[in-house]
Design an enzyme around this catalytic site. Structure first.
Site, mmCIF file in Angstrom:
data_model
loop_
_atom_site.group_PDB
_atom_site.id
_atom_site.type_symbol
_atom_site.label_atom_id
_atom_site.label_comp_id
_atom_site.label_asym_id
_atom_site.label_seq_id
_atom_site.Cartn_x
_atom_site.Cartn_y
_atom_site.Cartn_z
ATOM 1 N N ASN A 9 1.346 -1.320 -0.302
ATOM 2 C CA ASN A 9 0.445 -0.189 0.402
ATOM 3 C C ASN A 9 0.624 1.072 -0.016
ATOM 4 O OD1 ASN A 9 -1.617 2.064 0.121
ATOM 5 N ND2 ASN A 9 -2.078 1.434 2.688
ATOM 6 N N TRP A 10 0.974 2.233 -0.735
ATOM 7 C CA TRP A 10 2.033 2.803 -1.154
ATOM 8 C C TRP A 10 1.317 4.436 -1.103
ATOM 9 C CZ3 TRP A 10 3.865 3.236 -6.810
ATOM 10 C CH2 TRP A 10 5.033 1.848 -6.997
ATOM 11 N N LYS A 11 -0.009 4.356 -0.280
ATOM 12 C CA LYS A 11 -0.061 5.372 0.644
ATOM 13 C C LYS A 11 -0.219 6.689 -0.840
ATOM 14 C CE LYS A 11 0.092 3.366 4.655
ATOM 15 N NZ LYS A 11 -0.071 3.501 6.684
ATOM 16 N N HIS A 95 -9.079 1.120 4.590
ATOM 17 C CA HIS A 95 -8.032 0.809 5.806
ATOM 18 C C HIS A 95 -8.395 2.446 6.769
ATOM 19 C CE1 HIS A 95 -3.923 1.894 5.939
ATOM 20 N NE2 HIS A 95 -3.346 1.352 6.340
ATOM 21 N N GLU A 97 -6.871 4.171 7.586
ATOM 22 C CA GLU A 97 -6.540 6.091 7.671
ATOM 23 C C GLU A 97 -8.031 6.717 6.570
ATOM 24 O OE1 GLU A 97 -3.252 5.644 5.184
ATOM 25 O OE2 GLU A 97 -1.988 4.882 7.518
ATOM 26 N N GLU A 165 -5.339 -5.191 10.032
ATOM 27 C CA GLU A 165 -4.762 -4.372 10.793
ATOM 28 C C GLU A 165 -4.697 -3.362 11.894
ATOM 29 O OE1 GLU A 165 -2.438 -3.092 6.827
ATOM 30 O OE2 GLU A 165 -4.077 -1.491 7.046
ATOM 31 N N GLY A 171 2.319 2.374 10.817
ATOM 32 C CA GLY A 171 3.534 3.087 10.397
ATOM 33 C C GLY A 171 3.715 3.727 11.945
ATOM 34 N N SER A 211 3.090 -2.140 10.464
ATOM 35 C CA SER A 211 5.331 -2.156 10.771
ATOM 36 C C SER A 211 5.577 -4.038 10.515
ATOM 37 C CB SER A 211 4.701 -1.801 11.845
ATOM 38 O OG SER A 211 4.794 -0.860 12.318
ATOM 39 N N GLY A 232 2.935 -0.919 4.483
ATOM 40 C CA GLY A 232 2.570 0.361 4.208
ATOM 41 C C GLY A 232 4.531 0.807 4.132
ATOM 42 N N GLY A 233 5.272 0.764 5.072
ATOM 43 C CA GLY A 233 6.407 1.350 5.103
ATOM 44 C C GLY A 233 7.921 0.992 4.078
#
Ligand code: PGA
Length: 256
Positions: A9-11, A95, A97, A165, A171, A211, A232-233
């Site tokens: 997930n590149w966000k 998600h 966010e 998640e 994150g 994470s 993510g990251g």
């Protein structure tokens, strides 16, 4: 047998040139990795060029969000048929966010899930508790409620992927321990069995997200109900994303 899926997930990251570089790095890195499906979910703006970039590779393309209607006066939104036209096969819905920063509630998320599967795409439906929920011992209740709100027997299970998640792990660098994650994954599978049936639940993939890094990917992947990761990251660095896939692949092939 559930084939592990590693989804990135590149966000809201990567300019176009960087996106191309990242895909090239992933495509190169996965050449010798078998038994794992790979999905990238770039920002919507990059979907058309990324569809070209992944052509001829086994990298699949997904979106991070979609509107629930096919078309209409919804300024700033993008519909599932529009996403499908780019070459997307998957859409992430719910998600944390989207839930917490953009106030997406259960009714809307349920409609979005149905819009995705109506178009024949795969939905990656995210659930997960906040730290407050966990500390108040409400994790099971919250996750079960989110599943009830988002899915049902009218959502074809062969188009469904669930991602657990925990919000407190996204994150933050704080990963759920493999045991904590497994416990909730088992709960999700039991809930899927209650909604559909046991055989369907046994076929449905449940990804862990929060994470995930090269260093913890194998331990997470080794859990019986963890069928991959939503990253993510670490998906923004080709070597890290590939290392996560390599870890999942060795666990799946029984090499570790
Ligand atoms: P993270 O994000 O890997 O950076 O924690 C996961 C996600 O938001 O899907």
């Amino acid at each position: 047998m559930r084939t592990p899926l590693i989804a990135g997930n590149w966000k809201m990251h990567k300019m176009l040139a960087e996106a191309r570089e990242l895909v090239a790095g992933i495509a190169k890195g996965i050449q010798n990795i078998e038994g794992v499906e790979v999905l990238i979910c770039p920002p919507t703006q990059h979907l058309f060029p990324m569809a070209k970039a992944v052509a001829g590779t086994r990298i699949m393309l997904g979106a991070q969000n979609a509107h629930e209607e096919d078309q209409g006066a919804f300024t700033g939104e993008v519909s599932v048929p529009m996403l499908k036209e780019t070459g997307c096969t998957h859409v992430i819905i719910g998600h944390s966010e989207r839930r917490h920063l953009f106030d997406e509630g259960s009714v809307r998320l349920g409609k979005k899930v149905r819009a995705v599967v109506k178009a024949g795409l795969f939905v990656v439906y995210c659930v997960g508790e906040t730290l407050e929920d966990r500390e108040a011992d409400r994790t099971h209740e919250v996750v079960e409620r989110q599943l009830d709100e988002g899915i049902g027997t009218d959502v074809p299970a062969d188009r469904l992927i669930v991602a657990y998640e925990p919000v407190w792990a996204i994150g933050t660098g704080k990963t759920a321990t493999p045991q904590q994650a497994q416990e909730v994954h088992a709960l999700v599978r039991a809930k899927l069995a209650a909604i559909y049936d046991q055989a369907t639940a046994d076929r449905t993939r449940i990804l862990y997200g929060g994470s995930v890094k090269p260093g913890n990917a194998a331990d997470l992947a080794a859990q019986p109900d963890i069928d991959g990761a939503l990253v993510g990251g670490a998906c923004l660095v080709a070597d890290d994303f590939v290392a996560i896939m390599a870890a999942a692949s060795s666990v799946a092939s029984g090499a570790c």
